[in-house]
Design a protein around this motif. Structure first.
Motif, PDB file in Angstrom:
ATOM      1  N   ASP A 262      55.168  17.199  51.050  1.00 42.04           N
ATOM      2  CA  ASP A 262      55.375  18.181  49.991  1.00 42.04           C
ATOM      3  C   ASP A 262      56.241  17.592  48.882  1.00 42.04           C
TER       4      ASP A 262
ATOM      5  N   ALA B 165      54.859  16.947  45.111  1.00 43.20           N
ATOM      6  CA  ALA B 165      55.535  17.671  44.032  1.00 43.20           C
ATOM      7  C   ALA B 165      56.170  16.697  43.039  1.00 43.20           C
TER       8      ALA B 165
ATOM      9  N   GLY C  82      61.185  18.489  40.244  1.00 44.16           N
ATOM     10  CA  GLY C  82      60.014  19.209  40.744  1.00 44.16           C
ATOM     11  C   GLY C  82      59.884  19.084  42.252  1.00 44.16           C
TER      12      GLY C  82
ATOM     13  N   HIS D 137      60.290  22.320  44.706  1.00 46.65           N
ATOM     14  CA  HIS D 137      59.130  22.712  45.504  1.00 46.65           C
ATOM     15  C   HIS D 137      59.407  22.527  46.990  1.00 46.65           C
TER      16      HIS D 137
ATOM     17  N   THR E 255      55.470  22.800  39.086  1.00 47.12           N
ATOM     18  CA  THR E 255      55.107  22.623  40.496  1.00 47.12           C
ATOM     19  C   THR E 255      55.051  23.953  41.247  1.00 47.12           C
TER      20      THR E 255
END
Length: 172
Positions: A12, A16, A41, A45, A94
């Motif tokens: 993740d 991101a 970001g 995120h 994001t």
């Protein structure tokens, strides 16, 4: 935490980062701070992802992440001497609720087919839910970025010029 969860958080984070970095390029952020847009970001995120995994509601997790990005953006702006918007806006991208907006539009298109409406009697509820979620998340993102800007405002409200001409002192 399990290694599977750590791997998902890392994935993740990386994805991101790429999204924030690329949106920084599209927004014309200076090259030397693109990494900061990606990092903010990724942090925002990933924080939202971790909060969601630990049972926090989507809107609350998004709010916490948005405020975090905003505050970190103000801090970073002072460090690199650039306005925070050049790396906070790409970082906020994001968390745009594109999936829910897509589901809303797709549901509206499905309303034109009577056969689908008959098979899915709760389609209006689904559309309403996705629409409200989209609008709520967009509002939360706007509030999140505004909170940081308002908390760390450098000018007093009294010093703001609302289009009035300032009085110029004559040099003696």
């Amino acid at each position: 935490m399990t290694s599977e969860l750590l791997l998902r958080i890392l994935l993740d984070f990386v994805l991101a980062f790429v999204v924030g970095f690329c949106w920084g390029i599209l927004f014309g952020s200076p090259k030397r701070i693109l990494w900061m847009a990606g990092l903010l970001g990724a942090l925002g995120h990933s924080l939202r992802f971790v909060l969601l995994e630990s049972g926090v509601v989507l809107i609350t997790a998004t709010m916490i992440s948005a405020v975090t990005i905003g505050i970190l953006g103000i801090y970073c702006a002072h460090k690199v001497h650039h306005p925070p918007v050049v790396f906070t806006m790409p970082a906020f991208i994001t968390m745009i609720p594109g999936l829910y907006a897509y589901r809303t539009m797709l549901g509206c298109i499905k309303l034109t087919d009577p056969a689908i409406v008959q098979k899915t009697p709760d389609i209006m509820v689904q559309i309403g839910h996705n629409l409200m979620l989209t609008l709520s998340l967009l509002a939360i993102l706007a509030i999140g970025i505004s909170i940081a800007a308002l908390l760390f405002r450098t000018k007093s409200v009294k010093e703001i010029n609302f289009g009035k001409k300032q009085k110029v002192k004559k040099a003696e």
